[in-house]
Write an enzyme that holds these catalytic residues in place. Structure first.
Site, PDB file in Angstrom:
ATOM      1  N   THR A  42     -63.923  60.265  -0.805  1.00  8.71           N
ATOM      2  CA  THR A  42     -64.378  60.549   0.562  1.00  8.71           C
ATOM      3  C   THR A  42     -63.438  59.973   1.605  1.00  8.71           C
ATOM      4  OG1 THR A  42     -66.656  60.593  -0.179  1.00  8.71           O
ATOM      5  CG2 THR A  42     -66.325  60.239   2.151  1.00  8.71           C
ATOM      6  N   TYR A  97     -68.503  67.876   2.911  1.00  8.82           N
ATOM      7  CA  TYR A  97     -67.054  67.717   3.043  1.00  8.82           C
ATOM      8  C   TYR A  97     -66.433  67.943   1.673  1.00  8.82           C
ATOM      9  CZ  TYR A  97     -67.793  63.380   0.586  1.00  8.82           C
ATOM     10  OH  TYR A  97     -68.160  62.477  -0.369  1.00  8.82           O
ATOM     11  N   THR A 108     -65.985  56.451  -3.966  1.00  9.26           N
ATOM     12  CA  THR A 108     -66.893  55.319  -4.194  1.00  9.26           C
ATOM     13  C   THR A 108     -67.752  55.478  -5.454  1.00  9.26           C
ATOM     14  OG1 THR A 108     -68.564  56.316  -2.761  1.00  9.26           O
ATOM     15  CG2 THR A 108     -67.028  54.773  -1.733  1.00  9.26           C
ATOM     16  N   ASP A 109     -67.888  56.724  -5.953  1.00 11.36           N
ATOM     17  CA  ASP A 109     -68.824  56.946  -7.066  1.00 11.36           C
ATOM     18  C   ASP A 109     -68.473  56.133  -8.311  1.00 11.36           C
ATOM     19  OD1 ASP A 109     -70.088  58.705  -5.428  1.00 11.36           O
ATOM     20  OD2 ASP A 109     -69.576  60.517  -6.542  1.00 11.36           O
ATOM     21  N   LYS A 162     -72.106  50.141  -7.037  1.00 11.19           N
ATOM     22  CA  LYS A 162     -72.593  50.971  -5.934  1.00 11.19           C
ATOM     23  C   LYS A 162     -74.122  50.933  -5.957  1.00 11.19           C
ATOM     24  CE  LYS A 162     -71.876  55.406  -3.669  1.00 11.19           C
ATOM     25  NZ  LYS A 162     -71.194  56.695  -3.636  1.00 11.19           N
ATOM     26  N   GLU A 215     -86.290  40.811 -28.120  1.00  3.96           N
ATOM     27  CA  GLU A 215     -87.286  41.576 -28.886  1.00  3.96           C
ATOM     28  C   GLU A 215     -86.636  42.400 -29.992  1.00  3.96           C
ATOM     29  OE1 GLU A 215     -90.646  43.504 -26.723  1.00  3.96           O
ATOM     30  OE2 GLU A 215     -89.580  42.778 -24.948  1.00  3.96           O
TER      31      GLU A 215
HETATM   32  C1  SIN Z   1     -67.208  58.917  -2.159  1.00 10.00           C
HETATM   33  O1  SIN Z   1     -66.021  58.741  -2.204  1.00 10.00           O
HETATM   34  O2  SIN Z   1     -67.920  58.243  -1.394  1.00 10.00           O
HETATM   35  C2  SIN Z   1     -67.975  59.903  -2.995  1.00 10.00           C
HETATM   36  C3  SIN Z   1     -67.129  60.852  -3.747  1.00 10.00           C
HETATM   37  C4  SIN Z   1     -66.180  60.186  -4.687  1.00 10.00           C
HETATM   38  O3  SIN Z   1     -66.531  59.206  -5.328  1.00 10.00           O
HETATM   39  O4  SIN Z   1     -65.047  60.665  -4.794  1.00 10.00           O
END
Ligand code: SIN
Length: 349
Positions: free
Chosen positions: A33, A46, A112-113, A185, A306
């Site tokens: 992103t 996007y 971010t993923d 995340k 367990e």
């Molecule tokens: C992001 O970057 O926030 C989401 C999409 C990705 O991980 O490329």
């Protein structure tokens, strides 16, 4: 002026100019992103990775006053497309660049993923004490109040800060600095999307002002046993998520599909549903490494709770989440298939 005076002045000038010299930083872009572009500043849609590294850097001219920047495009993908090939390419390039005396540190722009997995992969495979910082954004560059430019400005400030040396790979997002092993995340859409639930952030960075609060304690970078320099691929490890009325079918499918390891994200302290547990025990008998992890977001998955780990031949992942346990098991399996040795890695890294 005699010879001695002239030499002293020359030495002082060389010293002063080297003190004033800006650090040289490589910025490696992978997509995400932070490099995303949409058609409206008030709509969430996007395309990730649409903007090249040059355009990304041009949006934050202030970083050129901090460092000499060398941009490089590694990939242009949304990080949900991340794969072994890109991880190995990235880690090899980071090691190659950091071996050069003229490179002082590396910033990696990333979606971010799966940023937490890439950060941990690099934390275990980079062979340098120089700083490596991952940074991303939750809003694309064309969005109103895009967070990418400030995150990138902060990341460059973190990478050139002398206190970042020796802390392993770090993630900079939303004015916070997190250690690669701990960060995850925690929000799908907020700019405050990252946290280190078991340990807390290790520092803050506010308009470029860096303040460290803590030191990561697990082994990383130069202290690990992993060497990816000659690897072309990684062993297959799958993650299976537990639930009531779980099945044995997914374990069987993973084994049939060639998994060398399975991370089982169990209930509570890593408990499988009985039918699934039997299938996992069968997988162990076929030579697959089964590591128990948890679907619970904090705490550790511990041996001999367990579940009778000795009887079934399972190992436990300690405080790593399932997606990071997968990264460590993939790398661990490049070194050994010995369960005791792999268990030791989960307690060390
Ligand atoms: C992001 O970057 O926030 C989401 C999409 C990705 O991980 O490329």
């Amino acid at each position: 002026m005699n010879f001695l005076h002239k030499s002293l002045i020359t030495l002082a000038l060389i010293g002063a100019s080297s003190l004033m010299a800006k650090p040289t930083i490589a910025i490696l872009a992978t997509g995400g992103t932070i490099a995303g572009a949409g058609t409206s500043e008030i709509k969430s849609s996007y395309s990730a990775g649409a903007v090249t590294v040059d355009k990304l850097l041009a949006a934050v001219p202030a970083i050129n006053e901090l460092a000499t920047i060398k941009g490089e495009q590694i990939s242009s993908i949304g990080s949900q497309e991340m794969n072994n090939k890109v991880w190995l390419k990235l880690a090899k390039r980071v090691n190659e660049l950091l071996a050069k005396p003229e490179i002082d540190g590396i910033v990696i722009t990333h979606g971010t993923d799966t940023m937490e997995e890439t950060a941990y992969f690099l934390d275990l495979t980079v062979k340098s004490k120089k700083p490596v910082v991952l940074v991303g954004a939750m809003r694309s560059g064309t969005s109103m109040s895009a967070d990418g430019p400030m995150n990138l400005f902060n990341a460059v400030n973190v990478v050139i800060n002398k206190d970042t040396t020796g802390k392993g790979v770090v993630v900079v997002m939303n004015d916070e600095i997190h250690s690669a092993r701990e960060v995850t995340k925690v929000n799908t859409s907020s700019v405050n999307a990252f946290a280190s639930p078991n340990a807390g952030k290790i520092g803050t960075v506010y308009y470029g002002n860096v303040q460290f609060l803590m030191q990561p304690t697990r082994k990383h970078t130069v202290a690990t046993e992993f060497d990816i320099s000659k690897l072309e691929d990684l062993p297959r490890v799958d993650v299976l998520f537990a639930h009531p009325e779980d099945t044995d079918a997914l374990v069987k499918a993973a084994v049939a599909n060639g998994a060398k390891g399975i991370i089982h994200a169990g209930m509570g302290n890593g408990n499988p549903f009985p039918l699934t547990q039997d299938a996992l025990a069968e997988a162990v008998k076929k030579g697959v490494i089964v590591a128990r992890s948890s679907r619970v977001p904090t705490g550790s998955t511990t041996l001999e709770g367990e579940v009778d780990d000795k009887k079934f031949g399972f190992i436990a992942v300690d405080s790593l989440n399932a997606q990071k346990a997968r990264v460590l098991l993939m790398l661990g399996l490049t070194k050994t298939h010995d369960k005791a040795a792999l268990q030791k890695m989960f307690l060390e890294y």
